[in-house]
Structure formats: C-alpha cells, structure tokens
Motif scaffolding. Structure first.
Motif, PDB file in Angstrom:
ATOM      1  N   ILE A   1      13.386   4.069  12.077  1.00  0.00           N
ATOM      2  CA  ILE A   1      12.298   5.062  12.125  1.00  0.00           C
ATOM      3  C   ILE A   1      11.127   4.511  12.929  1.00  0.00           C
ATOM      4  N   ARG A   2      10.724   3.289  12.607  1.00  0.00           N
ATOM      5  CA  ARG A   2       9.525   2.731  13.255  1.00  0.00           C
ATOM      6  C   ARG A   2       9.764   2.453  14.731  1.00  0.00           C
TER       7      ARG A   2
ATOM      8  N   THR B   1      14.866   9.151   1.958  1.00  0.00           N
ATOM      9  CA  THR B   1      14.519  10.048   0.848  1.00  0.00           C
ATOM     10  C   THR B   1      15.561   9.977  -0.265  1.00  0.00           C
TER      11      THR B   1
ATOM     12  N   TYR C   1      -3.443   2.559  -0.152  1.00  0.00           N
ATOM     13  CA  TYR C   1      -2.121   2.543  -0.773  1.00  0.00           C
ATOM     14  C   TYR C   1      -2.073   3.258  -2.127  1.00  0.00           C
TER      15      TYR C   1
ATOM     16  N   LEU D   1      -0.999   6.647  -1.569  1.00  0.00           N
ATOM     17  CA  LEU D   1       0.416   6.812  -1.213  1.00  0.00           C
ATOM     18  C   LEU D   1       1.292   6.714  -2.459  1.00  0.00           C
ATOM     19  N   ASN D   2       0.946   5.781  -3.323  1.00  0.00           N
ATOM     20  CA  ASN D   2       1.711   5.630  -4.558  1.00  0.00           C
ATOM     21  C   ASN D   2       1.646   6.891  -5.411  1.00  0.00           C
TER      22      ASN D   2
ATOM     23  N   LEU E   1       8.871  14.117   0.611  1.00  0.00           N
ATOM     24  CA  LEU E   1       9.350  12.730   0.609  1.00  0.00           C
ATOM     25  C   LEU E   1       9.850  12.308   1.988  1.00  0.00           C
ATOM     26  N   ASN E   2      10.395  13.244   2.738  1.00  0.00           N
ATOM     27  CA  ASN E   2      10.766  12.920   4.116  1.00  0.00           C
ATOM     28  C   ASN E   2       9.556  12.413   4.896  1.00  0.00           C
ATOM     29  N   GLU E   3       8.451  13.082   4.712  1.00  0.00           N
ATOM     30  CA  GLU E   3       7.240  12.655   5.432  1.00  0.00           C
ATOM     31  C   GLU E   3       6.785  11.291   4.920  1.00  0.00           C
TER      32      GLU E   3
ATOM     33  N   SER F   1       8.654   9.028   3.880  1.00  0.00           N
ATOM     34  CA  SER F   1       9.568   8.012   4.425  1.00  0.00           C
ATOM     35  C   SER F   1       9.038   7.446   5.731  1.00  0.00           C
ATOM     36  N   ARG F   2       8.498   8.325   6.539  1.00  0.00           N
ATOM     37  CA  ARG F   2       7.973   7.845   7.813  1.00  0.00           C
ATOM     38  C   ARG F   2       6.756   6.947   7.589  1.00  0.00           C
TER      39      ARG F   2
ATOM     40  N   ILE G   1       6.147   5.202   4.977  1.00  0.00           N
ATOM     41  CA  ILE G   1       6.605   3.925   4.416  1.00  0.00           C
ATOM     42  C   ILE G   1       7.115   3.001   5.515  1.00  0.00           C
ATOM     43  N   SER G   2       7.803   3.577   6.489  1.00  0.00           N
ATOM     44  CA  SER G   2       8.326   2.747   7.575  1.00  0.00           C
ATOM     45  C   SER G   2       7.197   2.056   8.319  1.00  0.00           C
ATOM     46  N   ARG G   3       6.132   2.799   8.519  1.00  0.00           N
ATOM     47  CA  ARG G   3       4.974   2.187   9.188  1.00  0.00           C
ATOM     48  C   ARG G   3       4.383   1.085   8.336  1.00  0.00           C
ATOM     49  N   LEU G   4       4.231   1.403   7.063  1.00  0.00           N
ATOM     50  CA  LEU G   4       3.616   0.442   6.149  1.00  0.00           C
ATOM     51  C   LEU G   4       4.470  -0.810   6.033  1.00  0.00           C
ATOM     52  N   TRP G   5       5.757  -0.617   5.897  1.00  0.00           N
ATOM     53  CA  TRP G   5       6.691  -1.748   5.797  1.00  0.00           C
ATOM     54  C   TRP G   5       6.577  -2.640   7.030  1.00  0.00           C
ATOM     55  N   THR G   6       6.467  -2.015   8.190  1.00  0.00           N
ATOM     56  CA  THR G   6       6.339  -2.787   9.430  1.00  0.00           C
ATOM     57  C   THR G   6       5.021  -3.558   9.450  1.00  0.00           C
TER      58      THR G   6
ATOM     59  N   ARG H   1       3.238  -4.532   6.998  1.00  0.00           N
ATOM     60  CA  ARG H   1       3.264  -5.625   6.023  1.00  0.00           C
ATOM     61  C   ARG H   1       4.034  -6.817   6.581  1.00  0.00           C
TER      62      ARG H   1
END
Lengths: 384, 363, 384, 363
Positions: free
Chosen positions: B283-284, B336, C262, C265-266, C281-283, C285-286, C288-293, C295
């Motif tokens: 995704i990223r 999801t 955060y 978001l939680n 939740l789809n939104e 997910s995106r 989260i991907s940014r946040l995960w990166t 971090r």
C-alpha cells in the motif's frame, strides 16, 4: 480580494440550441465511426477531416468578424462549442492553436492583409498553426531565446531552432518568436519580434520529439537561413515579447485546462452505474463538485474576456487548479475500479485510464508550469 | 547488509550497468528479448537465489534475492527475474527442485485456476491466464490448477500454448496465455491447499514488486537530483529555487518511505510468508509510486516527458507495478480482513507487531 | 542515495517484556482514573503526579548513566516506552523536554556539577525544563535574537524575553539562548551562549500565551536583570548556537512526530469495528500503512542515533512526513464517521476529533516548520 | 451586483465593522449575547430579507440575503442570522407571516421530528433537538414535528424548553433543546409534506453555510495577504519567499473556488430550492475550508495559532460550519442518489445543467 472575483454566468436560453446542435453533431460523428473519444484530444487527437467538418459548421473562429470568415458570436458561445467537443474527446488538435491563439493574434496585431489571408482559411479548418516559443536552453526563461532574424531586402533571414512545438508536423505555419536585435541585459525582453514562418519553406526542418508514450505530438523545428517576407511580420518589430505574452494569455483558462481527462470520468461513471457501485459513485460526486466549480470559474473568465475585464490572475489560478484536477482524475479512477490501465486494453475504461496516466505529466507543464502560475497568482494577490 | 551481500550487489550492479542499458530497455519495448542480460544472470547464478543447493539453487536468503530484485527495478531490467524467483520459491516451499529456465507467473491479483484432466501419462490442459509477464519468451508458467482430485500447482511448458501479446504501461510484455485442450506429458503438478497457495503467490508477488518499486524510486530520485544540479534557469541551478527544493524534499520523503517499507516487508518474509508487513508495504510503496513519479516529471518538465530521456523507464514501470499483484484498494481489503478480528484498542498491537502475529504457515 | 538509507530494526526479544510492563502500567493507570487518553499529550497533557510515577518506574532518563540516576538502557528501549505512552495519550508533557532535550544537553555539554545536580532530579520526574529559543521578532531566523547577558562578578545579568516557551509555567528551569557578545554580521550565529535560568529567580515574569483553543501551554518569559551564576552556563560561552542546534536535533524524529493524533485513530478504529463499517476500515488500512512506515523509519533513526550514524536529513524528512500525517488524521476521520467534533462531545471520538483538529496547525510548525525542514532535506540530498 | 445591493452591502459592512468586533466575538464565546449587533440588524431591516413586505418582510431577494450572510461569515458575527433567515424562508414558503424575533433551526443534518399532541387549544410537546445554534438566546425554534394527523413544521417558543448548553469548535452556541411534555398554547403548526420540508431545511441550511464559509475564507485570505506583506524574515517580507508564494496561490485558489461555488449555488436557489448546485457547492466549499485553514495557519505560524490573533475566528468557524447541514460525505451520498438515475454518458448534462433538471417544486 476584488482580484479574485469571478462573475456567475447564467447561460442565455438561446445557447441551448447551439449546445444541442453540437451534441447531435458529435453523436452522429461517433455513430459514423469518425472518431473514438480519447483523453487529451486537443493535443493528441489530430484529424484534418474532422477539423474541416467543424469549419463547415462554423465552429472555428466563431467570435471573429464575418468579413474574415468568422461567426461574430460571443465568447460564451465559443466556450459552449469547445467544452462539448472536449468533453466528448473529439479530435480537435488540428485547428486548435490557430483557432485559440493565432487567429486572435492576427486580429489584435496583424495587418489587414494578414487577416484577410489567414483568417478565412483558419475558419474553414484548412489552415493549421504552431507556436514557436521554447528553445532548447530557455525553458521557462523565454528571454534567453537565441533564434534570430536579420533584416535583408524585403524580408528577414531567420536562423535558429524551436522545441516543443506541438503539431508542427501537421501545421502549415508557425508563429515564431525571435530576436531581431541583440539582447540588452537591461531590457531582456526587448528586441524580440514575431514572424510567420511557412513550414514548407526552404530551410525549415521538422524533427519529431517522441513522448515517453511513444506518441508524436511535439517537434523540434530547425530554421536555417529561412527567408520570411516583410508582410509576414506580426505586429511591430521589437514588440514580440509583449505580443507573445498576450498570445499565451489566451491559453490559460479555457475548458481544455480541466477537461483533458473528462472522457475518463465519463466512462468511469458509466462503469460504476452499470455495476451499481454507490461507494464508487460517492467518490465521483466529490470529483464532480470540483469539476463543476472549475467550469463555473472558467465560464466566468470567458465572460470577463467578453466584457474586457482583466482576468490574468484568476486565469492562472484556474489553470493551476484545473490541470492538477486533470492529473488527479487518473489517480482517483484506478482506486475506484479494478481495471488494469493499458493502451491496448479490451475495455475503453482501461484505455482511457492508460491515456490519462501517461499523458498526465504534461498537463501541469504546458502553457506555464504550476510553479510559474503560482508565482503569478501570489504576486497578483499581494499587489491588490 | 552483510559483506557477502555487498559483494553480490556490487557484481549485479556491474552486470545491470552493462546489460540493462537504455538501448536494451528500449529495444525490449520493441519486442526484443534481453537475451544477454538473462544469460549473464544465469551464468552468475543470480536466477536461483534464496534456494538451497540441494534443491538446485544457489543458496543465499530472501534478503539477497530481494536486493537483486531491487537493483533489477532500479535498472528497469526487462526480464521476468521476479517471476522466476517467485516460481522457484513456490516450488521450493513444496519441496520440489527448481530451475534456471525462464519461468513466469501471472501478476494479476485474481487468476482463475486452469483445468487439467489426467490422460494417460500426461494432462489435457484448458484455460487462460492473463497478465503473464514475458510469457512470449518464457519456457514455463507456474499457475494454480484444478484437477478432478483437487487443487494443484502446475508448472507448465509454454511451447504449445497460444500467446496473445499484451503490454503494461511501461511496454513490458504482459501476455495472455491460452491453453485450448492442449495435451502435455511433461507438466509438473503438485497437490496443494488451493486457497493457501493462491495467497502464497499473491503475497510473494507483491513483495517482489515492492522491492522493484523501491529500486525504481531510487533511480527516479537520482535522476531528479542530477537534473536539478545540472539544469540552470534564470541564471542559477534550479535546485536553488525554493519550489524545486520543496519538490526534492517530498520526493526524498516518498523514496525513503518506500525504501523502508519494502525493507521491512522483506525482513518479515523470512519469518512468515503472509505478514501484514507485506500488505502495509505494498500500500505504502504504491502510494509513493504515484506521488514520486508526479513530482519527478514536474521537476524534469518537458525533458523528462520525452522518450529520449530515461525517466520514463522508471515512472512508467512504477505506474504499472503498483497495479500488479494488487492495488492499494485490493490490499486495503486484505488488511481490513485482519482489522475486523481486532479487539477494542487492539490496533496498536497490530502496528507494533506484538500480538495478533500469525502462526508461521506450513505449506 | 546513501543519505536516505534507514536500517530495519528488529526489536530484540527482551524488549517485549519492557513493552508489556509499560502496557500494564498504562492499563492500571487508566483503570484507576489517573488520566483520560488525549491527543497531543506530550504538549497538552501535564500531570506532575504522572511524571513522578514514570520516574519511579525508571522511565525518564532511561539512556543516561546510572550514576546520574539514569537507566543505562538503549535508545531503542527508551523509544518503546515513549511510543507506548504516546499511543495511549498519557500525560507526559511535564518532564518531556527535560527528558528529551535538557538531560542530553547536560550530558553532552554540561559540567560534572550540573550533571550531578540536575540529572537525578529530572530522572525522578521532579524537575521540569523549558527551552528559551524563539523571540517575538525572530521566528525561524534565530540568529536575530535580542536577549542578551552581560558579564558581572560571578555570573551574568540577563535581559530580554522569550516567546512560545512551552510549559514554562510548570517548569523549574529554562535553558536560554542569548547573546553574550554583539552580533557580528559576518558571523551571525557567533556570540551566543546557553544559560540555565531558574524560573523562580527574581526578575523573571511568565505570561501565558493562550492558544486559539483557549488552552495555555505556551508562554512569554520576560527576564529583567536576572542574575545567572557562572555555574549555570551550559557548555562554552560563544558556542550557544551550535549547542542549541544540537538540542533541536533531538526533537526531530521521535514518535511524538507522528503519534500526536494516534488516540484518535485508535478510537476511530474501535468505532468502525463496533459498527462493522468495512468501508471505513479500508480507509483506515491506508492510514495504518503510512503510520507503520513512519514508525519503522523513526525506529531506524533511533538505531542510527544509538550507533552514532548521522541522521539529520532523514530525521527532518520523517518529521515533515509525520507531522503532515498527524494533520491528515483529523481530516480523514471526519469523513469516515458521522460524529460532530466538539471538545464537550458525549463521545470520546468526538472529543478526540476536536482535539486533533484544533491542535493540528501546531504540528507542522513546532520544532521547525515544514518549509524549513524541506529546505534541510533538499540541501542534504543535493550535497550527497 | 446591483447598485441597490452594493448599497446594502456597504451599510451592512459598516454595521459589522462596528458591532461584530474582535471583542464582541470573544465575549460571545464567553457566553455573552451580541445584543447590540442583533438590534442594529433588526433596526436596519436586515433580519427579514428576501421576504415580501406583505408577509412582514423587508423585500429583496435571496441573493441580497446571502450576500449579507457572506458578510456575517466574513465578520464571524456571533448571531443566528442564517437560522432566522432560514426559518423565515420556510415560513414564507408556507405562506405564513415572518418575524424579526431571534429564531433558530437545528444545523444537524438528521434531526428526529419532535412529537406534538393536541390538548385543548394548545399542544403537549415532547422530544429533543440537538445542535441548535444560539438556542439559549433565541425566542423561537423552527423544527419538524409529528402529530397524530401527520407531519408539521412547528414554530415553538423556547421559553419553557430545557436548554443544555453546547458549542461548536468555534465556541459558537450549539445547544440541545429538550421538550419534556411541555404544554404550549402559542405554538404555530403547519401541516406539510415531511420529507420535502426536511429536505427544504437541509438544502437551505447548507446554502447559508456555503455563503458564510465563502465570507470566512475571504477573511482568511485577507489576513494572510496582510501578514505576508507586513512580516519580514531573513531580511525581506515573507511573500518574497517562493514557498510562501506557493501557499498564497493555493489559498487564493481555494478562496476563489469557494466563492464561485457559493455564488453559483445562491444563483440557483432563486430558481429551484433543491438544486445539485447546492450539493456541489457544499462539497467544494467544505473542501476549501479544510485546505485554506491549514494553509493560512501554516503561513501565519505561531502568531496565527494564538487566541490573541483573529485568524481563529474564521478558521474555527470553517471547521465547524463544514460539518453543519452536512459534511462532504453526507452530500456525496445525496449527489449519488442523483447519479444513479443517469443514463449512459449522461454525466456531462448533469454538470452543465442542461438535462435532468428537477422540476421546480411547489411547497
């Protein structure tokens, strides 16, 4: 913020007939297989035949005086024809520059002879123009251009080259900005002039610049000792910079600045409707709101042009927003539908997506980059 | 990066420098197979990386292989290296021997299994597979299949298949392979859990694309920096303009983010084939692909928009690869599916990877 | 692009115990009603009691030598504690600056006496610091600052004022950048020094600057003939600019640069899960991907700090992306759920949304604006 | 703009300049009613605009009224002028007389109708209404109601209602009004088509907000331009920095877009109460609100983030108003209801407004 005021245009009732005419014409053309709707058709949709047909309809040079083959219709009427053609993705690249820029330039700065010679041909869709501005080492900094003309008996001898001239390989003439006296560092924009170069003249060479898509729309035009007769000088010698800028101003706010990817939006909507995808349609709703706003801004500027109200700042602003919108359209579509973009896709949606993505870098470059436009807008609002 | 890995990278870089040139890439778009490039990789043992020698591989680990793919992405190498790796890893996971023949796997996220019917010693094969990279040049295709006895992974020779040529936005071959009741006696079939293997291909494929995209982004970044150093306007190099600096910084941000995301996904793959990390990374990195391409083209302006320049080798690949093995939308749906299993306040553990870890899957 | 390489951090197994400890501690604190999770808690969540409890746990000054009350633990361990506290929205503003900046500054530039005096108190969560950098007329241009100290017997007499000093009304000391010799136009950054000002000293006046939210976190600090003894000079006289910049560098890449929103978001995720809203939740997910990166980038930088590898460019880049992310979070949430943001909302989600929106302008300003950070990054990548 | 309208605008501007000052706005956030401001508007006949004199109004048209609201937005006027207009227009549409009393209408997009039971000459009223602007100061509330005989619009005196004070992000009063079986004999009720009237309130309300937001954006733009002219950094006014110029241009773009969108919606309202134009405008202006606020705060930096500065009067209102009478998401759903009725290739006609025009609704 008077500088940002844009009038609301209520389209006069009588224009509905014109719009219906254009729609019917397009419908018939598509039905007869004359063209397939495509994105960015004002750059990449060349059809000499289609241009001629539009000329027959009286839809080129619409606002010009009748004595030059024009229609003496309003800017708003011209706007309607233009937006209908672009939204349908019709091939209008052939006559585009002649209609949008060269014709008005002759009307404003040309001689009576030039008007009588060029305008009727343009209006018939039989005479196409290019603009010779950029040069290899003078991107946004046009004052640095090197092409020069030297006075000789009855005319000028022109040497130099132009780059990024769209449609030069299909055009008959190129209005060429060049130096007619050496650059003066204190007046970098002085000493330039505009000459009409016959692209079939001896000494002219046209070399294609292929885009990364492999397509050929742009050219490098080389001029080696090309003779340009005196009567092909547009306006005053030495006034070329100012005239050239005026010529560019016609570029800034038309519907071509936000409709380049409209055929994609249309097909996307068709597809979502077919699949009953309301989630996708929700996203389209937001896109439509932006588009609707841009169109109303652009229409307002057309009205301002008609009324002689200065609109340079707003036009720059609309072009900035509009071209960004065109780019976003491609990015938004691919996340809404599960179609792989490919120029050879079986589905029209896939093809339109591919066209949009591959053409999109150009949208925010041509006719003034985003950065240049924003500079103009910022300086404009600061000064007011 | 280990010393060993650095050495491999160095020699692969040299190889790509020499054999994956601008001309080779442009020629491949005109339909010419990059024969020398592939042969050199085979000769140097770079086609069967991350596979133990006893299965016919050259050793090394996933990290080595994905570093090579990253370079392949950076150099726009017009060959199905990722697909051959992927096919071999799948075979390895099933305990099968691997090969250094040109092997390919569809990069579409949803491929219907092909049908195989036992017939004497061989099989009658029926079905079509879309979006197959370089099928026209490949020897074999690895694909999911259905037999009367259930799901299989099949490794099918392509010599009798009908190939309809297609390409992605970058002009890379993405063909359709059609088996019209073809009889094959040399088709390898392995019984598998169909759902799991399909997932295996999707996750593995997405991982290869994140690595290749990280490489392509690196190339875009380098080309852009180089351009802003060399190009002058209004009398100074354009990187002195604040607007260009803002572009450069955002581009650097996207490049670095994609690089980190890809690296983390690669790192996770050695531990577990189906991690959230792969989903997050795809995704990223997809997101970075669009943003970075747009910025680079804006900075390089008209020049970068021509076929003559090489920027499009990377930008067009990024636009293609982001759709292969799943778009952002596809992977969001996969994430999801994980999210809905969370307990209240459980998100943070998912992000930090401390709970909800999947069991390592035995294939 | 070596300049952009960030290592992947595999958190050592043993850190899982530490993380569990912190989580349990937070859980107990919330259960006992000690705090309500809130956005941006490292600026706006002040609790002297909570800070003291963290000190008792050994979670302040974690990386410092034991002889100064530190824990001699790794940057990564400190990182884990920090991210757990921030993600829970715990009130850590009290000791924040002392732990993040002032302590490390003393370790790097302070005298042995200063370390022995200040560090143990800070580590206990009993001694809070502010940073005195900005001045009314020296926004991002710190070289223009006017606060000056004049040498007297056994110390300095300080006059001037500082603005935007966060937490000065709760802090005990302020590390104050000031001129100790007049500005030299050829070396605008020379002649500055850092003095520790006791905020209870005579001549110090603290005036609140209320934020547009009505909240009071920032202050203007006036110093009128304040005596600062010689032993309260940090590092060398004249070296203040360099020291101050080093102090700022600690600010750039921590989890506080992307976790400020955060808690929203939680809570958003909780709410979507409760309503089975997969579209929402789809939104997420995106997001989260940014946040995960982010971090993982930030963790990588913590590792680089531990290993002594320069990371200024990447840290600036992560702060730029992270603070933009924090802002977007608020904007994204309101489009996914139908909850009206209000600081007095009945629902926690509504309150967290309000906090995020109202605080969001600050995220991309504090510790270097977006524009400044991007300049640093651009210059960094050009030079490599 | 007609000459008449220009005169009105001029005098209203003077009035706001004098009575909707920074101090009045800040005080109102502390719970003080802007008494003088309201009284001045009443005295100048500005509270019953776009209503014919025979119904108790002061004449003029919607365009006049919405121009006044735009100014009210620009000046952050802390009064329910929009709500009083809206209530009066609804009453006018029903052929009822209007009033210049302080009247309010909930700005929530989904309000449950309150229950009314006939009791002798009066009504027993039960129910609660959330998000009611300035209810604590208003005399009357216009709200949808249900009786045993069907849907009504009710104009209810607030003197016996229970008010729970609340506020939006800008500190504007947004109260909850609770009727706990209150007996009222002076409650005006008018039988209506419930669905239609609810829609009427929503569209009309959204229109008022787009006008007010366009005004607030104008103020933000002016404050930002002023700041970049006055503020110097590194020795020159900050508008000379290219990064600031980019911000200014984008801000100008959002401001102009919002202004045009709002004007077009206003223009459409005189012809048809339920146009797509209102939906498009609310979506676009909402979008502009977020972007513009963010840009302005970035440019004005710390100064603009303080209570002392007035930027937040507009930015906090924009953040509030964009949610009132429907967010982007809400209006997208409404537009989608239109979209699903389109035929193939019908979108362009919807955008240009040449087909699919709704019939003018008779109320």
């Amino acid at each position: 913020m008077k500088a940002l005021q844009i009038p609301v245009v209520d389209l006069p009732k009588h224009t509905e007939d014109l719009r219906s005419e254009v729609r019917q014409f397009i419908k018939d053309e598509i039905a007869s297989g004359s063209f397939e709707p495509r994105c960015d058709s004002w750059l990449s949709g060349f059809s000499a035949g289609f241009s001629r047909k539009l000329g027959e309809q009286g839809w080129i040079g619409m606002t010009w005086p009748k004595k030059y083959g024009g229609g003496e219709r309003s800017s708003i009427e011209r706007y309607i024809v233009t937006e209908e053609l672009l939204s349908a993705g019709a091939p209008v690249a052939g006559h585009w520059i002649a209609d949008r820029q060269s014709g008005p330039l002759f009307l404003k700065f040309g001689t009576e002879e030039q008007r009588e010679f060029f305008l009727p041909k343009i209006a018939k869709g039989e005479c196409f123009f290019s603009i010779g501005l950029s040069e290899p080492n003078a991107g946004s900094d046009l004052a640095a251009l090197q092409t020069r003309a030297v006075k000789v008996d009855k005319g000028w001898i022109l040497n130099g080259s132009k780059i990024w001239t769209s449609g030069a390989h299909n055009a008959h003439y190129m209005i060429t900005l060049c130096r007619t006296s050496p650059m003066n560092p204190d007046n970098r924009h002085g000493g330039m002039s505009q000459l009409v170069v016959d692209l079939a003249a001896p000494g002219v060479t046209i070399r294609p610049i292929h885009l990364m898509t492999g397509e050929h729309h742009f050219n490098e035009v080389f001029m080696e000792d090309v003779f340009v007769p005196d009567d092909m000088v547009v306006g005053e010698i030495g006034n070329g910079w100012k005239q050239g800028m005026a010529e560019l101003a016609y570029e800034r706010s038309g519907p071509e600045r936000f409709l380049s990817t409209y055929p994609l939006l249309n097909e996307l909507t068709n597809s979502l409707l077919e699949n009953g995808d309301t989630k996708g349609l929700n996203e389209v709703s937001r896109v439509i709101s932006r588009l609707w706003t841009l169109r109303n801004m652009s229409l307002g500027i057309a009205q301002m042009l008609e009324d002689g109200i200065p609109s340079n700042i707003i036009a720059s602003l609309v072009k900035d927003q509009g071209t960004k919108f065109e780019q976003e359209m491609a990015e938004i579509a691919r996340l809404i539908v599960s179609v792989t973009p490919s120029t050879q896709s079986d589905s029209r949606l896939g093809r339109l997506m591919a066209q949009s993505i591959l053409q999109s870098p150009g949208f925010t470059l041509r006719g003034g980059t985003t950065e240049i436009l924003r500079g103009i807008v910022a300086k404009g609002v600061i000064q007011k | 990066m280990s010393e060993m890995q650095e050495m491999i990278m160095e020699s692969v870089t040299k190889l790509f420098d020499k054999y994956s040139t601008k001309e080779v890439i442009n020629e491949s778009e005109n339909g010419r197979w990059a024969q020398e490039l592939w042969e050199q990789l085979v000769e140097n043992g770079m086609v069967t990386v991350a596979i133990p020698e006893e299965l016919g591989g050259n050793g090394g680990d996933y990290s080595d292989a994905l570093s090579i793919l990253r370079l392949a992405g950076k150099y726009s190498a017009p060959i199905p290296l990722a697909e051959t790796y992927l096919a071999n890893w799948i075979l390895m996971g099933l305990g099968e021997n691997v090969t250094d023949e040109i092997t390919t796997v569809s990069c579409s996220k949803d491929v219907n299994p092909i049908q195989l019917q036992k017939n004497g010693d061989g099989w009658v094969v029926f079905g079509s597979v879309k979006q197959v990279p370089w099928a026209r040049f490949a020897k074999k295709l690895l694909v999911m299949g259905e037999t009367s006895e259930g799901s299989i992974v099949a490794l099918i020779p392509l010599k009798n298949a009908k190939i309809i040529q297609g390409e992605n936005l970058a002009g890379e071959a993405r063909d359709e392979v059609i088996f019209n009741n073809v009889y094959l006696h040399d088709c390898k079939t392995i019984k598998v859990d169909g759902v799991l293997q399909k997932k295996n291909i999707l996750y593995g494929g997405a991982l290869t694309r994140t690595a290749m995209m990280a490489g392509a982004l690196e190339n875009i970044m380098e080309l852009t920096v180089q351009y802003t150093n060399e190009r002058s306007q209004f009398g100074r190099p354009i990187h002195r303009f604040q607007a260009v600096q803002q572009h450069l910084a955002m581009l650097a941000g996207e490049t670095a983010a994609a690089s980190t995301a890809a690296n983390c996904a690669v790192d996770s793959y050695g531990k577990d084939l189906f991690t959230n990390e792969i989903a997050f990374a795809k995704i990223r990195v997809n997101e970075a692909a669009g943003k970075a391409s747009s910025i680079a083209h804006q900075v390089l302006a008209a020049i970068g928009f021509t076929y003559e320049h090489t920027l499009h080798h990377s930008s067009r690949r990024l636009w293609s690869w982001r759709d292969e093995f799943g778009t952002e939308t596809d992977w969001e749906q996969i994430v999801t599916e994980q999210l809905v299993t969370l307990k209240q306040d459980g998100l943070w553990s998912m992000i930090t990877g401390n709970e909800n870890k999947h069991q390592k899957v035995e294939l």
